[in-house]
Write an enzyme that holds these catalytic residues in place. Structure first.
Site, mmCIF file in Angstrom:
data_model
loop_
_atom_site.group_PDB
_atom_site.id
_atom_site.type_symbol
_atom_site.label_atom_id
_atom_site.label_comp_id
_atom_site.label_asym_id
_atom_site.label_seq_id
_atom_site.Cartn_x
_atom_site.Cartn_y
_atom_site.Cartn_z
ATOM 1 N N HIS A 186 0.842 -1.199 0.000
ATOM 2 C CA HIS A 186 0.000 0.000 0.000
ATOM 3 C C HIS A 186 0.875 1.247 0.000
ATOM 4 O O HIS A 186 1.713 1.414 0.860
ATOM 5 C CB HIS A 186 -0.918 0.011 1.234
ATOM 6 C CG HIS A 186 -2.108 -0.866 1.076
ATOM 7 N ND1 HIS A 186 -3.275 -0.675 1.759
ATOM 8 C CD2 HIS A 186 -2.320 -1.942 0.272
ATOM 9 C CE1 HIS A 186 -4.150 -1.593 1.401
ATOM 10 N NE2 HIS A 186 -3.588 -2.378 0.506
ATOM 11 N N TYR A 238 3.610 6.711 9.916
ATOM 12 C CA TYR A 238 2.842 5.524 9.526
ATOM 13 C C TYR A 238 3.754 4.448 8.932
ATOM 14 O O TYR A 238 3.623 3.269 9.261
ATOM 15 C CB TYR A 238 1.758 5.922 8.529
ATOM 16 C CG TYR A 238 0.631 4.914 8.419
ATOM 17 C CD1 TYR A 238 -0.538 5.067 9.156
ATOM 18 C CD2 TYR A 238 0.736 3.801 7.578
ATOM 19 C CE1 TYR A 238 -1.574 4.145 9.070
ATOM 20 C CE2 TYR A 238 -0.292 2.877 7.484
ATOM 21 C CZ TYR A 238 -1.446 3.050 8.230
ATOM 22 O OH TYR A 238 -2.455 2.127 8.145
ATOM 23 N N PRO A 250 -4.975 0.760 18.569
ATOM 24 C CA PRO A 250 -4.705 0.220 17.238
ATOM 25 C C PRO A 250 -4.695 1.244 16.104
ATOM 26 O O PRO A 250 -4.274 0.930 14.992
ATOM 27 C CB PRO A 250 -5.837 -0.800 17.032
ATOM 28 C CG PRO A 250 -6.909 -0.418 17.991
ATOM 29 C CD PRO A 250 -6.236 0.245 19.141
ATOM 30 N N LYS A 287 0.561 0.136 15.049
ATOM 31 C CA LYS A 287 1.954 0.055 15.483
ATOM 32 C C LYS A 287 2.308 -1.176 16.326
ATOM 33 O O LYS A 287 3.486 -1.496 16.490
ATOM 34 C CB LYS A 287 2.309 1.297 16.332
ATOM 35 C CG LYS A 287 2.424 2.556 15.522
ATOM 36 C CD LYS A 287 3.674 2.544 14.685
ATOM 37 C CE LYS A 287 3.650 3.551 13.578
ATOM 38 N NZ LYS A 287 3.831 3.012 12.237
ATOM 39 N N TYR A 312 -9.453 5.978 6.571
ATOM 40 C CA TYR A 312 -9.620 6.410 7.959
ATOM 41 C C TYR A 312 -10.601 7.584 7.946
ATOM 42 O O TYR A 312 -10.330 8.605 7.315
ATOM 43 C CB TYR A 312 -8.281 6.890 8.539
ATOM 44 C CG TYR A 312 -7.287 5.775 8.825
ATOM 45 C CD1 TYR A 312 -6.507 5.231 7.804
ATOM 46 C CD2 TYR A 312 -7.113 5.287 10.120
ATOM 47 C CE1 TYR A 312 -5.597 4.218 8.057
ATOM 48 C CE2 TYR A 312 -6.192 4.280 10.386
ATOM 49 C CZ TYR A 312 -5.448 3.747 9.359
ATOM 50 O OH TYR A 312 -4.549 2.743 9.623
#
Ligand code: RFL
Ligand code: PHB
Length: 390
Positions: A72, A385, A293, A297, A201
């Site tokens: 991704h 990220y 979550p 991580k 998100y």
């Protein structure tokens, strides 16, 4: 039983450590309280940082991940009916993440461990670690009803957030930092192709939602719910309707619905147990720290810890120096606190606290606008990220 490194717990931390030590020629034994089927089916993480991907490949555990995992290059943020893509490689000089489920990482590592000749004992529950401050720490355990002792040079506690190994650290020397959130995540697995090819998100006045995936035909979806929610109080239709509402945005395709095969509620909390080492006992992964979550991580931190331990032990063998082993806790905690910061910030950015004042809502929007219009702010998110190299 006698071994060099006694590993308690066969989650991603314990299993990867066993593999890294095997490759380095160090013998180890893994004790796991549950059976193999349970360990291979527990639904959890789905996103591997670039550094985790690199470590799994280097450990010879990346073959199926490279075949079946989905690279991704970004995520989508949605809020106030708008969509914004965060392009990871463009912002980080080429870094990306891999969507490959924790269940699959564990299956791959278990198969390798058994091929490596083990030992990996399922249904072997550690009861306590004795003598952590001596040269010969021992793990007392019960294997299929029979009590036994594993004598070691080192013990690594990879036994997750409810494990027993960290109890061997004297209370007077240990400190726990923790935070709980007034909400959790209702997580579902659905036999439905993902509606979007990257993770979505979404921040919504009704709460956070996340669209993730496990494969081209299985979606993994999450909804923010009040703490203490019973997953069974949500029927399938209500879950889909609520997801639809929260991720709605101009030009977004409707969700592809399908049968829900699993659902559960995960409470949201953060914790860090310091120090992560006492004598010859080393804590790794969820046994030492929990992150909410949101930032994906947890698994990646577990990988960082065991890589740090394996390197330190090899350093000792090659140089005779204990310096890296002695520095284990400090080295890991630097990464852990950066991940705590990232996860707490992303959680605060996207969730709606039940009693949040309207001022907080406006601030959230201002932060999201900044993130989606300023390259420096987006770079910070993309770097966090995709993660730091190990
Ligand atoms: P684990 O996986 O909990 O494994 C610990 C193992 O120890 C065993 N055990 C014992 N064995 C012997 N004797 C005892 N006394 C024992 N007590 C326990 C347990 O049976 C188990 O097999 O810890 P580990 O290896 O440190 O791995 C940590 C990760 O599992 C965890 O951080 C992640 O799943 C967190 N997480 C995510 N992390 C990510 O990096 N990316 C994600 O996308 C992501 N999504 C998530 C998540 C966690 C979630 N939940 C359910 C908390 C999504 C969710 C919903
Ligand atoms: C997941 O697919 O389980 C997942 C993905 C991203 C997150 C959390 C969980 O931030």
């Amino acid at each position: 039983m006698r071994t060099t490194v006694g590993i308690v717990g066969a989650g991603p931390a314990g299993l990867l450590l066993a593999r890294l030590l095997h490759r380095a020629g160090v013998d180890a034994a893994v004790l796991e309280s549950r059976d193999r089927r349970h360990v291979e089916r527990r639904q959890r993480a789905g996103i591997l940082e670039q550094g985790t991907v690199d470590v799994l490949r280097a450990a010879g555990a990346g073959e199926r991940m490279d075949r079946e995992g989905l690279r991704h290059d970004g995520i989508e943020l949605r809020y106030a009916g708008t969509r914004h893509r965060v392009d990871f490689p463009a912002l980080t000089g080429g870094r990306s993440v891999m969507a490959y489920a924790q269940t699959e990482v564990c299956k791959d590592l278990i198969a390798l461990r058994l091929a490596d000749g083990g030992p990996l004992l399922f249904e072997a529950e550690a009861l306590a670690v004795d003598g952590a401050d001596t040269d010969r720490p021992r793990v007392r355990f019960r294997h299929r009803g029979v009590e036994d002792v594993l004598e070691c040079d080192y013990v690594v506690g990879c036994d997750g957030s409810w494990g027993v190994t960290r109890r061997a650290v004297p209370a007077a020397l240990s400190r726990v930092f923790e935070q709980t959130y007034p909400f959790g995540w209702l997580g579902v697995l659905a036999d439905a192709p993902p509606s979007h090819d990257e993770l979505v998100y979404a921040r919504h006045d009704r709460g956070f939602a996340l669209l993730s995936l496990r494969s081209p035909s299985v979606s993994r979806l999450y909804l923010q719910v009040p703490a203490g929610t019973d997953a069974d109080s949500w029927d399938d239709g209500a879950i889909w309707d609520e997801l639809e509402r929260r991720v709605e945005a101009a030009g977004a395709p409707p969700l592809t619905r399908g049968p829900i095969s699993q659902k559960s509620v995960t409470p949201m909390r953060s914790s860090v147990h310091e120090p992560m080492r006492y004598g010859r006992l080393y804590l790794a992964g969820d046994a030492a720290h929990i992150v909410p979550p949101t930032g994906a991580k947890g698994l990646n931190l577990a990988v960082g810890d065991v890589v740090t331990f394996a390197r330190a032990l090899v350093h000792r063998r090659e140089t005779g120096s204990d310096a890296l082993l002695d520095g284990y806790s400090a080295t890991c905690l630097r990464r852990v606190w950066q991940a705590q910061r990232f996860s707490a910030d992303l959680t605060a950015l996207l969730h709606r606290a039940p009693d949040a004042p309207p001022f907080e809502d406006r601030l959230q929007h201002a932060r999201l606008e900044r993130l989606t219009s300023c390259r420096a702010a987006a770079t910070d998110l993309a770097e966090g990220y995709t993660g730091l190299p190990f």
